[in-house]
Design a protein around this motif. Sequence first.
Motif, PDB file in Angstrom:
ATOM      1  N   ASP A  53       0.886  -1.159   0.000  1.00 41.84           N
ATOM      2  CA  ASP A  53       0.000   0.000   0.000  1.00 41.84           C
ATOM      3  C   ASP A  53       0.927   1.211   0.000  1.00 41.84           C
ATOM      4  N   ASN A  54       1.192   1.728  -1.187  1.00 43.32           N
ATOM      5  CA  ASN A  54       2.199   2.755  -1.424  1.00 43.32           C
ATOM      6  C   ASN A  54       1.560   4.134  -1.327  1.00 43.32           C
ATOM      7  N   ALA A  55       2.248   5.102  -0.679  1.00 38.98           N
ATOM      8  CA  ALA A  55       1.638   6.410  -0.418  1.00 38.98           C
ATOM      9  C   ALA A  55       0.299   6.174   0.266  1.00 38.98           C
ATOM     10  N   CYS A  56       0.343   5.462   1.386  1.00 39.61           N
ATOM     11  CA  CYS A  56      -0.841   4.838   1.975  1.00 39.61           C
ATOM     12  C   CYS A  56      -1.814   5.803   2.623  1.00 39.61           C
ATOM     13  N   THR A 119      -0.883   2.126  -5.571  1.00 35.03           N
ATOM     14  CA  THR A 119      -0.558   3.512  -5.258  1.00 35.03           C
ATOM     15  C   THR A 119      -1.802   4.324  -5.570  1.00 35.03           C
ATOM     16  N   ASN A 120      -2.695   4.398  -4.603  1.00 34.20           N
ATOM     17  CA  ASN A 120      -4.004   5.016  -4.817  1.00 34.20           C
ATOM     18  C   ASN A 120      -3.942   6.505  -4.510  1.00 34.20           C
ATOM     19  N   LEU A 121      -4.023   7.321  -5.561  1.00 35.21           N
ATOM     20  CA  LEU A 121      -3.989   8.773  -5.426  1.00 35.21           C
ATOM     21  C   LEU A 121      -2.742   9.232  -4.695  1.00 35.21           C
ATOM     22  N   ALA A 147      -1.263  -1.076  -9.559  1.00 36.13           N
ATOM     23  CA  ALA A 147      -2.240  -0.078  -9.976  1.00 36.13           C
ATOM     24  C   ALA A 147      -1.863   1.281  -9.409  1.00 36.13           C
ATOM     25  N   VAL A 148      -2.027   2.302 -10.233  1.00 36.66           N
ATOM     26  CA  VAL A 148      -1.891   3.683  -9.768  1.00 36.66           C
ATOM     27  C   VAL A 148      -3.144   4.433 -10.203  1.00 36.66           C
ATOM     28  N   THR A 149      -3.519   5.439  -9.425  1.00 37.09           N
ATOM     29  CA  THR A 149      -4.696   6.226  -9.767  1.00 37.09           C
ATOM     30  C   THR A 149      -4.385   7.712  -9.669  1.00 37.09           C
ATOM     31  N   SER A 150      -5.212   8.482 -10.359  1.00 29.03           N
ATOM     32  CA  SER A 150      -5.113   9.938 -10.313  1.00 29.03           C
ATOM     33  C   SER A 150      -6.523  10.488 -10.510  1.00 29.03           C
ATOM     34  N   TRP A 151      -6.636  11.793 -10.618  1.00 33.64           N
ATOM     35  CA  TRP A 151      -7.929  12.417 -10.873  1.00 33.64           C
ATOM     36  C   TRP A 151      -7.961  13.038 -12.267  1.00 33.64           C
ATOM     37  N   ALA A 152      -9.042  12.822 -12.982  1.00 36.10           N
ATOM     38  CA  ALA A 152      -9.276  13.523 -14.240  1.00 36.10           C
ATOM     39  C   ALA A 152     -10.044  14.813 -13.990  1.00 36.10           C
ATOM     40  N   ARG A 153     -10.887  14.786 -12.970  1.00 32.81           N
ATOM     41  CA  ARG A 153     -11.672  15.984 -12.636  1.00 32.81           C
ATOM     42  C   ARG A 153     -11.973  15.995 -11.142  1.00 32.81           C
ATOM     43  N   LEU A 154     -11.647  17.121 -10.489  1.00 37.41           N
ATOM     44  CA  LEU A 154     -11.899  17.293  -9.061  1.00 37.41           C
ATOM     45  C   LEU A 154     -13.223  18.028  -8.881  1.00 37.41           C
TER      46      LEU A 154
END
Length: 280
Positions: A53-56, A119-121, A147-154
């Motif tokens: 759990d990276n950047a947990c 690495t979730n968000l 898996a890594v995630t980011s935001w397309a729209r806040l």
Amino acid sequence: MSQPQPMDGTATFNQMAADYDALIGGATRALCQHVLTLMNAIKPIDTSSVVLDNACGTCVVTAEILSETPDVRLHAVDVAPNMVQLAKAKFGDRDNVRLAVMPGEQLDFPDDTFTHSVTNLGILFFEAPDKGAREIYRTLQPGGVAAVTSWARLGNFEDAINPAQRAARPNEPVLHKLPIKPEWFDAEHAGRVMREAGFQDVRVSTKQVRYGAATRESLVSVIVRSGRQTFLKDYTEEELKVYEAALDQAMETKGARYTMPDGNQGWGVTMDGIVVVCCK
């Protein structure tokens, strides 16, 4: 009036730590649940798995995994000491969960350690995301899934927080914003970073989730309470009243009822997530 500026990533999350679970409005958890579903379809997490759990943060990912597989071996790391301290309060007495203060760009694990890496968000806040992606690849076992995630729209900022700030301070030229570089709102950029790190099987998709709370009133309250410690701390009482009223109006106009990650009914605005699942 002073002009709010983007905050340093570690400083931001150290300040937000105590209110973080409420402040993120369930959106991180909803995105995490979706990610784990995608990963489990490729390589199920079981008692033989070793998961990072990276950047947990406060260990939303860890909590979700343990709820399904209590005996899995988990390592949870974050660069913000306050986040890790809160995580230790939740999971520090479990033999199968190891917690550490550690930057994602310099993971202190041998090559090929993990069967699963999430690495979730987190990678969007790294000082060196390319290096962080290479560390994810290096520490993942062949046959493993990351898996890594980011935001397309806040949606929380665009639909509610920013309009409220404009109402309270119409002459403010710079609005508060998170320390996210613009390219991380682009799904193709996220996929490209992971390919350049070494992954050949890279699957990019998007997922809409909601940022919310049990009621509209409680959602407004937690934003204002947390904001008083960060981007609202120099607002006058009159400005805060205008801000809170405008925030409530925006949440009513742009928000809607929905089912929260815990199954209860809530009120929230939409957020568009970027999901990148990679196989090594």
